[in-house]
Design a protein around this motif. Structure first.
Motif, short mmCIF file in Angstrom:
data_model
loop_
_atom_site.label_atom_id
_atom_site.label_comp_id
_atom_site.label_asym_id
_atom_site.label_seq_id
_atom_site.Cartn_x
_atom_site.Cartn_y
_atom_site.Cartn_z
N SER A 122 0.95 -1.22 0.20
CA SER A 122 -0.04 -0.11 0.21
C SER A 122 0.81 1.19 -0.07
O SER A 122 2.01 1.13 0.41
N GLU A 123 0.29 2.35 -0.42
CA GLU A 123 1.16 3.61 -0.40
C GLU A 123 1.65 4.00 0.86
O GLU A 123 2.47 4.74 1.21
N TYR A 180 0.25 -0.01 -4.41
CA TYR A 180 -1.21 0.20 -4.71
C TYR A 180 -1.79 1.21 -3.86
O TYR A 180 -1.23 1.48 -2.67
N PRO A 181 -2.91 1.89 -4.45
CA PRO A 181 -3.62 3.02 -3.36
C PRO A 181 -3.98 2.51 -2.26
O PRO A 181 -4.32 1.34 -1.76
N SER A 184 -7.59 0.72 -1.89
CA SER A 184 -7.61 -0.52 -2.61
C SER A 184 -6.67 -1.56 -2.52
O SER A 184 -6.62 -2.51 -3.08
N TRP A 185 -5.40 -1.33 -1.55
CA TRP A 185 -4.32 -2.19 -1.56
C TRP A 185 -4.75 -3.69 -1.14
O TRP A 185 -3.84 -4.71 -2.26
N ASP A 188 -6.15 -5.10 -4.50
CA ASP A 188 -5.35 -5.29 -5.55
C ASP A 188 -4.55 -6.09 -5.39
O ASP A 188 -4.09 -6.97 -6.20
#
Ligand code: CAA
Length: 257
Positions: A122-123, A180-181, A184-185, A188
Protein backbone atom coordinates in the motif's frame (compact mmCIF):
# COMPACT_ATOMS: atom_id res chain seq x y z
CA UNK A 1 -8.94 -15.12 22.79
CA UNK A 2 -9.23 -14.10 19.11
CA UNK A 3 -7.16 -16.13 16.66
CA UNK A 4 -3.76 -14.62 16.08
CA UNK A 5 -3.95 -15.73 12.44
CA UNK A 6 -7.14 -15.62 10.39
CA UNK A 7 -7.48 -17.54 7.14
CA UNK A 8 -10.11 -16.64 4.57
CA UNK A 9 -10.64 -18.93 1.60
CA UNK A 10 -11.86 -17.42 -1.66
CA UNK A 11 -10.89 -20.27 -3.98
CA UNK A 12 -8.60 -20.42 -5.84
CA UNK A 13 -6.91 -17.97 -3.47
CA UNK A 14 -6.70 -17.73 0.31
CA UNK A 15 -5.80 -14.82 2.53
CA UNK A 16 -3.84 -15.36 5.72
CA UNK A 17 -4.03 -12.38 8.05
CA UNK A 18 -1.82 -11.78 11.07
CA UNK A 19 -4.16 -10.62 13.81
CA UNK A 20 -2.48 -9.03 16.84
CA UNK A 21 -3.54 -5.42 16.19
CA UNK A 22 -2.83 -4.23 19.76
CA UNK A 23 0.89 -4.83 19.27
CA UNK A 24 1.04 -3.94 15.55
CA UNK A 25 1.07 -7.64 14.67
CA UNK A 26 4.32 -8.31 16.52
CA UNK A 27 5.44 -11.85 15.83
CA UNK A 28 5.51 -14.08 18.89
CA UNK A 29 5.93 -17.85 18.99
CA UNK A 30 2.18 -18.42 18.77
CA UNK A 31 1.78 -16.34 15.59
CA UNK A 32 4.69 -18.06 13.92
CA UNK A 33 3.32 -21.49 14.86
CA UNK A 34 -0.13 -20.54 13.55
CA UNK A 35 1.36 -19.14 10.34
CA UNK A 36 3.27 -22.36 9.73
CA UNK A 37 0.14 -24.43 10.43
CA UNK A 38 -2.17 -22.39 8.21
CA UNK A 39 0.27 -21.97 5.34
CA UNK A 40 1.17 -25.67 5.36
CA UNK A 41 -2.51 -26.61 5.28
CA UNK A 42 -3.12 -24.31 2.31
CA UNK A 43 0.02 -25.57 0.57
CA UNK A 44 -1.39 -29.12 0.75
CA UNK A 45 -4.75 -28.00 -0.66
CA UNK A 46 -5.07 -28.33 -4.44
CA UNK A 47 -7.98 -25.89 -4.51
CA UNK A 48 -5.70 -23.05 -3.36
CA UNK A 49 -3.30 -21.80 -6.01
CA UNK A 50 -2.04 -18.55 -4.52
CA UNK A 51 -1.90 -17.18 -0.96
CA UNK A 52 -2.03 -13.56 0.17
CA UNK A 53 -0.21 -12.99 3.46
CA UNK A 54 -1.17 -9.76 5.13
CA UNK A 55 -1.75 -7.82 8.32
CA UNK A 56 -4.03 -4.84 8.72
CA UNK A 57 -3.97 -1.24 7.47
CA UNK A 58 -1.63 -0.07 10.25
CA UNK A 59 0.84 -2.93 10.24
CA UNK A 60 1.88 -5.98 8.27
CA UNK A 61 4.05 -6.83 11.30
CA UNK A 62 6.24 -4.59 13.49
CA UNK A 63 8.80 -7.35 13.99
CA UNK A 64 9.53 -9.87 16.68
CA UNK A 65 7.51 -9.34 19.86
CA UNK A 66 10.11 -7.34 21.76
CA UNK A 67 8.25 -7.32 25.07
CA UNK A 68 7.31 -11.01 25.05
CA UNK A 69 10.42 -12.47 23.50
CA UNK A 70 13.44 -10.24 24.10
CA UNK A 71 13.21 -8.71 27.59
CA UNK A 72 14.51 -11.75 29.49
CA UNK A 73 15.97 -13.62 26.51
CA UNK A 74 19.41 -15.17 26.69
CA UNK A 75 21.36 -16.91 23.93
CA UNK A 76 20.31 -20.24 25.43
CA UNK A 77 16.60 -19.36 25.62
CA UNK A 78 16.74 -18.06 22.02
CA UNK A 79 18.48 -21.26 20.92
CA UNK A 80 15.88 -23.44 22.68
CA UNK A 81 12.97 -21.44 21.29
CA UNK A 82 14.46 -22.12 17.85
CA UNK A 83 12.35 -19.74 15.82
CA UNK A 84 14.49 -20.60 12.80
CA UNK A 85 12.58 -23.83 12.18
CA UNK A 86 9.35 -21.81 11.81
CA UNK A 87 10.94 -19.36 9.38
CA UNK A 88 12.37 -22.28 7.40
CA UNK A 89 8.97 -23.99 7.27
CA UNK A 90 7.41 -20.82 5.84
CA UNK A 91 10.22 -20.56 3.33
CA UNK A 92 9.49 -24.09 2.09
CA UNK A 93 5.84 -23.37 1.21
CA UNK A 94 5.65 -23.81 -2.57
CA UNK A 95 2.24 -22.30 -3.32
CA UNK A 96 3.10 -18.76 -4.43
CA UNK A 97 2.71 -16.28 -1.55
CA UNK A 98 2.06 -12.58 -2.12
CA UNK A 99 2.96 -10.43 0.89
CA UNK A 100 0.46 -7.56 0.93
CA UNK A 101 2.01 -4.87 3.11
CA UNK A 102 0.16 -1.89 4.54
CA UNK A 103 1.75 0.18 7.28
CA UNK A 104 4.75 -1.20 9.15
CA UNK A 105 6.84 -4.14 7.94
CA UNK A 106 9.75 -3.82 10.35
CA UNK A 107 12.41 -6.21 11.60
CA UNK A 108 10.93 -9.71 11.49
CA UNK A 109 7.93 -8.20 9.64
CA UNK A 110 10.16 -7.08 6.79
CA UNK A 111 11.92 -10.45 6.92
CA UNK A 112 8.59 -12.28 6.77
CA UNK A 113 7.61 -10.26 3.68
CA UNK A 114 10.97 -11.11 2.10
CA UNK A 115 10.38 -14.85 2.61
CA UNK A 116 7.30 -14.52 0.39
CA UNK A 117 7.49 -14.80 -3.41
CA UNK A 118 6.21 -11.31 -4.21
CA UNK A 119 5.88 -8.18 -2.07
CA UNK A 120 3.24 -5.59 -2.91
CA UNK A 121 2.70 -2.47 -0.86
CA UNK A 122 0.00 0.00 0.00
CA UNK A 123 1.23 3.56 -0.45
CA UNK A 124 1.25 3.72 3.38
CA UNK A 125 3.79 0.91 3.72
CA UNK A 126 7.04 1.41 5.61
CA UNK A 127 9.77 -1.23 5.51
CA UNK A 128 12.84 -1.39 7.70
CA UNK A 129 15.31 -3.39 9.75
CA UNK A 130 15.48 -1.37 12.99
CA UNK A 131 17.09 -4.12 15.11
CA UNK A 132 20.28 -2.05 15.49
CA UNK A 133 18.30 0.27 17.79
CA UNK A 134 17.78 -2.68 20.16
CA UNK A 135 21.45 -3.60 20.20
CA UNK A 136 20.96 -6.59 17.91
CA UNK A 137 20.90 -7.34 14.18
CA UNK A 138 18.21 -8.89 11.94
CA UNK A 139 17.85 -12.55 12.91
CA UNK A 140 15.35 -13.99 10.45
CA UNK A 141 17.21 -13.56 7.20
CA UNK A 142 17.31 -9.77 6.90
CA UNK A 143 21.06 -9.41 6.46
CA UNK A 144 20.98 -11.97 3.65
CA UNK A 145 17.68 -11.39 1.84
CA UNK A 146 17.76 -7.60 2.01
CA UNK A 147 21.35 -7.58 0.75
CA UNK A 148 20.53 -9.91 -2.14
CA UNK A 149 17.55 -7.72 -2.97
CA UNK A 150 18.97 -4.21 -2.73
CA UNK A 151 22.76 -4.74 -2.79
CA UNK A 152 25.47 -4.49 -0.15
CA UNK A 153 25.75 -0.71 0.20
CA UNK A 154 22.04 0.05 0.44
CA UNK A 155 21.51 -2.92 2.77
CA UNK A 156 24.24 -1.69 5.10
CA UNK A 157 22.82 1.81 5.07
CA UNK A 158 19.38 0.47 6.06
CA UNK A 159 20.60 -2.09 8.60
CA UNK A 160 23.14 0.24 10.27
CA UNK A 161 20.76 3.20 10.55
CA UNK A 162 17.47 1.33 11.05
CA UNK A 163 15.93 3.89 8.64
CA UNK A 164 12.43 3.19 7.39
CA UNK A 165 11.77 2.99 3.66
CA UNK A 166 8.44 4.21 2.32
CA UNK A 167 6.48 2.40 -0.41
CA UNK A 168 7.80 4.33 -3.43
CA UNK A 169 11.41 3.87 -2.35
CA UNK A 170 10.72 0.19 -1.61
CA UNK A 171 9.56 -0.16 -5.20
CA UNK A 172 12.51 1.80 -6.56
CA UNK A 173 15.01 -0.47 -4.77
CA UNK A 174 13.30 -3.68 -5.84
CA UNK A 175 11.72 -4.67 -2.54
CA UNK A 176 8.10 -4.02 -3.50
CA UNK A 177 6.90 -5.19 -6.92
CA UNK A 178 3.92 -2.80 -6.97
CA UNK A 179 2.55 0.09 -4.94
CA UNK A 180 -1.25 0.21 -4.66
CA UNK A 181 -3.55 3.03 -3.47
CA UNK A 182 -4.35 3.00 0.27
CA UNK A 183 -8.06 2.64 -0.55
CA UNK A 184 -7.69 -0.59 -2.54
CA UNK A 185 -4.36 -2.22 -1.57
CA UNK A 186 -5.79 -5.50 -0.30
CA UNK A 187 -8.25 -5.88 -3.20
CA UNK A 188 -5.41 -5.12 -5.60
CA UNK A 189 -3.19 -7.72 -3.93
CA UNK A 190 -5.99 -10.29 -4.15
CA UNK A 191 -6.49 -9.44 -7.84
CA UNK A 192 -2.80 -10.14 -8.40
CA UNK A 193 -3.17 -13.43 -6.51
CA UNK A 194 -6.16 -14.38 -8.68
CA UNK A 195 -4.14 -13.67 -11.83
CA UNK A 196 -1.39 -15.98 -10.54
CA UNK A 197 -3.99 -18.59 -9.48
CA UNK A 198 -5.21 -18.80 -13.09
CA UNK A 199 -1.78 -19.97 -14.23
CA UNK A 200 -0.75 -23.63 -14.28
CA UNK A 201 0.06 -24.41 -10.63
CA UNK A 202 2.77 -26.98 -11.21
CA UNK A 203 4.64 -24.51 -13.44
CA UNK A 204 4.10 -21.77 -10.85
CA UNK A 205 5.58 -23.91 -8.06
CA UNK A 206 8.60 -24.87 -10.11
CA UNK A 207 9.06 -21.25 -11.18
CA UNK A 208 9.21 -19.98 -7.59
CA UNK A 209 11.54 -22.83 -6.64
CA UNK A 210 13.83 -21.95 -9.54
CA UNK A 211 13.77 -18.24 -8.70
CA UNK A 212 14.61 -19.05 -5.05
CA UNK A 213 17.53 -21.11 -6.26
CA UNK A 214 18.97 -18.00 -7.90
CA UNK A 215 19.62 -16.86 -4.31
CA UNK A 216 20.73 -20.14 -2.86
CA UNK A 217 23.02 -21.73 -5.39
CA UNK A 218 25.57 -21.16 -8.07
CA UNK A 219 24.49 -20.07 -11.55
CA UNK A 220 25.36 -23.53 -12.89
CA UNK A 221 23.24 -25.33 -10.27
CA UNK A 222 20.35 -22.91 -10.82
CA UNK A 223 20.50 -23.34 -14.60
CA UNK A 224 20.61 -27.11 -14.17
CA UNK A 225 17.49 -27.05 -11.99
CA UNK A 226 15.74 -24.72 -14.43
CA UNK A 227 16.56 -26.97 -17.39
CA UNK A 228 15.22 -30.09 -15.67
CA UNK A 229 12.09 -28.34 -14.39
CA UNK A 230 11.52 -26.95 -17.90
CA UNK A 231 11.73 -30.42 -19.47
CA UNK A 232 9.58 -31.94 -16.71
CA UNK A 233 6.74 -29.51 -17.44
CA UNK A 234 6.48 -30.96 -20.96
CA UNK A 235 4.97 -34.05 -19.29
CA UNK A 236 2.05 -32.12 -17.76
CA UNK A 237 -1.52 -31.90 -19.03
CA UNK A 238 -1.34 -28.17 -18.37
CA UNK A 239 1.45 -27.80 -20.92
CA UNK A 240 -0.76 -29.54 -23.53
CA UNK A 241 -3.66 -27.28 -22.54
CA UNK A 242 -1.58 -24.08 -22.68
CA UNK A 243 -0.07 -24.84 -26.07
CA UNK A 244 -3.39 -26.08 -27.52
CA UNK A 245 -5.18 -22.96 -26.25
CA UNK A 246 -2.57 -20.75 -27.91
CA UNK A 247 -2.75 -22.63 -31.22
CA UNK A 248 -6.55 -22.60 -31.25
CA UNK A 249 -6.86 -19.01 -30.05
CA UNK A 250 -8.88 -19.81 -26.92
CA UNK A 251 -8.44 -19.20 -23.20
CA UNK A 252 -6.59 -21.99 -21.38
CA UNK A 253 -8.03 -23.69 -18.30
CA UNK A 254 -5.35 -25.25 -16.15
CA UNK A 255 -5.97 -28.22 -13.86
CA UNK A 256 -2.71 -28.59 -11.99
CA UNK A 257 -1.97 -31.91 -13.68
N1 CAA B 1 6.97 -5.93 19.85
C1 CAA B 1 6.09 -5.78 20.87
N2 CAA B 1 5.20 -4.76 20.92
C2 CAA B 1 5.21 -3.87 19.92
C3 CAA B 1 6.11 -3.98 18.83
C4 CAA B 1 7.02 -5.08 18.82
N3 CAA B 1 7.88 -5.28 17.81
N4 CAA B 1 5.90 -2.94 17.98
C5 CAA B 1 4.90 -2.21 18.53
N5 CAA B 1 4.48 -2.78 19.68
C6 CAA B 1 3.42 -2.31 20.58
C7 CAA B 1 3.84 -1.07 21.35
O1 CAA B 1 4.61 -1.42 22.48
C8 CAA B 1 2.50 -0.47 21.69
O2 CAA B 1 1.95 -1.19 22.77
P1 CAA B 1 1.28 -0.36 24.01
O3 CAA B 1 0.09 0.32 23.38
O4 CAA B 1 0.92 -1.43 24.97
O5 CAA B 1 2.31 0.59 24.47
C9 CAA B 1 1.65 -0.80 20.46
O6 CAA B 1 2.32 -1.88 19.80
C10 CAA B 1 1.56 0.37 19.47
O7 CAA B 1 2.88 0.78 19.17
P2 CAA B 1 3.40 2.29 19.34
O8 CAA B 1 2.61 3.00 20.40
O9 CAA B 1 4.87 2.25 19.51
O10 CAA B 1 2.97 2.87 17.93
P3 CAA B 1 3.68 4.04 17.12
O11 CAA B 1 2.79 4.31 15.96
O12 CAA B 1 4.03 5.16 18.02
O13 CAA B 1 5.07 3.41 16.60
C11 CAA B 1 6.43 1.73 15.56
C12 CAA B 1 5.03 2.35 15.70
C13 CAA B 1 7.38 2.74 14.89
C14 CAA B 1 6.31 0.51 14.67
C15 CAA B 1 6.99 1.36 16.97
O14 CAA B 1 5.98 0.62 17.66
C16 CAA B 1 8.22 0.53 16.93
O15 CAA B 1 9.29 1.06 16.73
N6 CAA B 1 8.09 -0.80 17.13
C17 CAA B 1 9.23 -1.69 17.19
C18 CAA B 1 9.77 -2.00 15.81
C19 CAA B 1 11.01 -2.86 15.91
O16 CAA B 1 11.99 -2.51 16.50
N7 CAA B 1 10.95 -4.05 15.28
C20 CAA B 1 12.06 -4.97 15.25
C21 CAA B 1 11.91 -5.99 16.34
S1 CAA B 1 13.35 -7.05 16.47
C22 CAA B 1 13.14 -8.25 15.30
O17 CAA B 1 12.18 -8.25 14.55
C23 CAA B 1 14.23 -9.30 15.25
C24 CAA B 1 14.16 -10.23 14.12
O18 CAA B 1 14.94 -10.13 13.21
C25 CAA B 1 13.25 -11.38 14.12
Amino acid sequence: MPNTVITTREEPIATVQINRPDVLNALNEEVLDELVKELTKLDDDDAIRCIVLTGNERAFAAGADIKETFVTATPVSMLKQDLTTRWEAIRRIRTPIVAAVSGYALGGGCELAMICDIIVASETAQFGQPEINLGIIPGAGGTQRLTRTVGKYRANELILTGRRVKADEAKAIGLAAQVYPAASWLDDAKALARTIAEKPPVAARLATEAVDLAWNSTLDAGLEFERKAFYLLFATEDKKEGVDAFVNKRKATFKGK
